[in-house]
Scaffold this motif. Sequence first.
Motif, PDB file in Angstrom:
ATOM      1  N   GLU A 220      27.280 -29.958  -3.448  1.00 56.97           N
ATOM      2  CA  GLU A 220      26.648 -30.788  -2.416  1.00 56.97           C
ATOM      3  C   GLU A 220      26.171 -29.935  -1.238  1.00 56.97           C
ATOM      4  O   GLU A 220      25.057 -30.127  -0.732  1.00 56.97           O
ATOM      5  CB  GLU A 220      27.641 -31.849  -1.930  1.00 56.97           C
ATOM      6  CG  GLU A 220      27.048 -32.811  -0.899  1.00 56.97           C
ATOM      7  CD  GLU A 220      28.044 -33.857  -0.436  1.00 56.97           C
ATOM      8  OE1 GLU A 220      27.723 -34.600   0.512  1.00 56.97           O
ATOM      9  OE2 GLU A 220      29.158 -33.925  -1.010  1.00 56.97           O
ATOM     10  N   ASP A 221      27.005 -28.971  -0.815  1.00 56.67           N
ATOM     11  CA  ASP A 221      26.623 -28.090   0.297  1.00 56.67           C
ATOM     12  C   ASP A 221      25.367 -27.290  -0.034  1.00 56.67           C
ATOM     13  O   ASP A 221      24.444 -27.172   0.779  1.00 56.67           O
ATOM     14  CB  ASP A 221      27.765 -27.121   0.616  1.00 56.67           C
ATOM     15  CG  ASP A 221      28.969 -27.808   1.227  1.00 56.67           C
ATOM     16  OD1 ASP A 221      28.824 -28.946   1.719  1.00 56.67           O
ATOM     17  OD2 ASP A 221      30.064 -27.203   1.200  1.00 56.67           O
ATOM     18  N   THR A 223      23.097 -27.923  -2.407  1.00 58.20           N
ATOM     19  CA  THR A 223      21.958 -28.819  -2.605  1.00 58.20           C
ATOM     20  C   THR A 223      21.353 -29.246  -1.279  1.00 58.20           C
ATOM     21  O   THR A 223      20.123 -29.290  -1.110  1.00 58.20           O
ATOM     22  CB  THR A 223      22.401 -30.063  -3.403  1.00 58.20           C
ATOM     23  OG1 THR A 223      22.960 -29.655  -4.649  1.00 58.20           O
ATOM     24  CG2 THR A 223      21.226 -30.994  -3.654  1.00 58.20           C
ATOM     25  N   LYS A 224      22.192 -29.536  -0.326  1.00 53.38           N
ATOM     26  CA  LYS A 224      21.723 -29.970   0.995  1.00 53.38           C
ATOM     27  C   LYS A 224      20.899 -28.882   1.668  1.00 53.38           C
ATOM     28  O   LYS A 224      19.848 -29.151   2.266  1.00 53.38           O
ATOM     29  CB  LYS A 224      22.928 -30.337   1.871  1.00 53.38           C
ATOM     30  CG  LYS A 224      22.561 -30.944   3.227  1.00 53.38           C
ATOM     31  CD  LYS A 224      23.807 -31.280   4.034  1.00 53.38           C
ATOM     32  CE  LYS A 224      24.670 -32.313   3.326  1.00 53.38           C
ATOM     33  NZ  LYS A 224      25.847 -32.713   4.149  1.00 53.38           N
ATOM     34  N   GLN A 228      16.628 -28.668   2.493  1.00 48.07           N
ATOM     35  CA  GLN A 228      16.064 -28.449   3.833  1.00 48.07           C
ATOM     36  C   GLN A 228      15.059 -27.299   3.871  1.00 48.07           C
ATOM     37  O   GLN A 228      14.368 -27.113   4.870  1.00 48.07           O
ATOM     38  CB  GLN A 228      17.193 -28.162   4.817  1.00 48.07           C
ATOM     39  CG  GLN A 228      18.146 -29.327   5.037  1.00 48.07           C
ATOM     40  CD  GLN A 228      19.372 -28.923   5.829  1.00 48.07           C
ATOM     41  OE1 GLN A 228      19.512 -27.781   6.256  1.00 48.07           O
ATOM     42  NE2 GLN A 228      20.294 -29.867   6.000  1.00 48.07           N
ATOM     43  N   TYR A 362      13.559 -32.847  -5.261  1.00 45.16           N
ATOM     44  CA  TYR A 362      13.159 -31.686  -4.461  1.00 45.16           C
ATOM     45  C   TYR A 362      12.073 -30.864  -5.152  1.00 45.16           C
ATOM     46  O   TYR A 362      12.057 -30.720  -6.368  1.00 45.16           O
ATOM     47  CB  TYR A 362      14.362 -30.778  -4.184  1.00 45.16           C
ATOM     48  CG  TYR A 362      13.969 -29.491  -3.482  1.00 45.16           C
ATOM     49  CD1 TYR A 362      13.715 -29.489  -2.117  1.00 45.16           C
ATOM     50  CD2 TYR A 362      13.824 -28.299  -4.188  1.00 45.16           C
ATOM     51  CE1 TYR A 362      13.327 -28.318  -1.472  1.00 45.16           C
ATOM     52  CE2 TYR A 362      13.444 -27.129  -3.560  1.00 45.16           C
ATOM     53  CZ  TYR A 362      13.191 -27.135  -2.194  1.00 45.16           C
ATOM     54  OH  TYR A 362      12.800 -25.981  -1.560  1.00 45.16           O
TER      55      TYR A 362
END
Length: 644
Positions: A220-221, A223-224, A228, A362
């Motif tokens: 999750e970290d 991917t986030k 961005q 994305y």
Amino acid sequence: MKKLRMTTAQALIKFLDNQYVSLDGEEIKFVSGMFTIFGHGIVLGIGQALDENPGGLKVYQGRNEQGMAHAATAYAKQNNRTKIIACASSIGPGAANMVTAAALATVNNIPLLLFPGDTFATRQPDPVLQQLEQSNNLTITTNDAFKPVCKYWDRVARPEQLMTAIINAMRVLTDPEQAGAVCIAMPQDVQGESFDYPEEFFQKRVHRITRPTPVAEEVEDVTKLIAQSKYPMIICGGGVKYSNAGETLVKFCEEFHIPFGETQAGKSACKSSSEYNLGGVGVTGNLSANMVAEKADLIFSIGSRLSDFTTGSKSQFKNLNVKFITLNVSKFHANKLDSVKAIGDAKSGLEAICKALKGIGYRSSYQDEIAIAKSEWQKEMDFFKEYTYGDDFKPLVKAGNPGSIEEFNKLTKSALTQTAAICLVREMIDKDAIITGASGSLPGDLQRMWTTEAKDSYHMEYGYSCMGYEIAAALGAKLAMPEKEVYAMVGDGSYLMLHSEVITAMQERKKINILLFDNSGFGCINNLQMSNGIGNLATEFRYRDNDNSSSHDGSLMTIDYAMAAAGYGLKTYTARTLEELKAALEDAKKQKVCVLIDIKVLPKTMTDGYKSWWNVGIASTSNKDSVLDAYKRKEENLKNARLY
């Protein structure tokens, strides 16, 4: 409990013969054989055991302990760490010779199992031949030198200690995170002592190599942070190759429109023809990869140690807002550059991150930047192919004595440039041929210029950049893949340092091809010293004509390497032109014995740097303006480098 009475050495050989690894459901015999140079500290122990019952282990005769251990390392590397050849040496100099090889294996995370003979555990005949004595500590022997360069070290001082020692050795050797050199010191008296070993100690053991997936929070970290970014770039490290994750990486890049650059260890994990493959990145990287790297707002490192050559001494990535992500099985490497990290296998980790990114739809913001960068580098490649010595000739590397080029041309009658020679070699040899290399200017040229379409065809050791690895590595790679042609790309400096294992290649009837690039010196270091204001000191191979001179002031030395290698029984050639090189490469394919092509290449005709910088120690006080200027340039570059 049934027990088997045997010597420590006999138990060791029987145990090694029953070790296997399992990867993705495939079971592979882990220990293929043993390299050795017998001496008094091992021939009557491990030597006796191998003579009496080697099982399925093949014994190889080394010529230099460092060289044979390099060959074993290369064998493991070419087999993606699923097979090894152990190495055994006598005490003293035999053991000490393997220390360099142990360091190389550890730096590159390649499994290497070493059994150096040791002094007597009883100490009764001390000091024995070749024993190192320290008056302040009688437990110290030469083998203690292995401690700082190994991932695991042990000494079997009693026969029953073998069991825990060798089981722990297997733990480290088969762990992708911990893999490196393992040293088990074997006192010569203990090798011959007997013990009643439990039968189950010799049972078939299968060491499972798993694919740990990063935990959900780390996915999750990562991917986030990717979500961005507009202009991310991936660094493909050796972990991608060892994980067999090349195709997974290419599909990932195609899915999200992300370019990638290659480290020396990561090259040939993916095809060079991929539209997203920019080639080598960093100090020895090419123009296209470094153009994209300096503007990227996110660097995603996969399976890389992030060495100074990859990061341009932490100054390669110039976007002020650049962020870093790492995917690595090693927590230590994953924490570098203050990265957001995901701990896990390259293949399974990419698959998990891919699934998460697909879920949010994305895609990067690149338009035609990738294609433009690649086209700019292609122009350079077209130039390199046609770069020859003539009236309008200019050296590619500006630092140096131009007179050396003319002198070399006059002495050797060569008009051949290194870049044109490499282009021709790539064109002539089989597309799936394996090349090996390690040091000098060739790794830079090859990371920039060499293209690979076959997996694992680029075998470069650049973690330790050890001169002398190249030819031993060619033997190791050939033992691993006997059906492939193998070419050692080696400079004259490295060749002179260590080429002894070519005799083992001849002995084993394993044909290797040695492409010896002779420019009469340590050309790479000559470039480094002269580009930083130092004179031409002890890097060209020159005679000393004046005994009172502090440096070698005479003419260049010329050596007929082809003639010398012919004395070993190799088929040899000398190339001074592209035509001669082409003919030699064509004829070499027809040969059954080892081949050496003595390629006379003009100095200063290797590639230079592209949009990168390397931080090296430069004198801050000097009487020479050229040195002070170099120091000022270094200080300016440091302003753009990260501090951690």
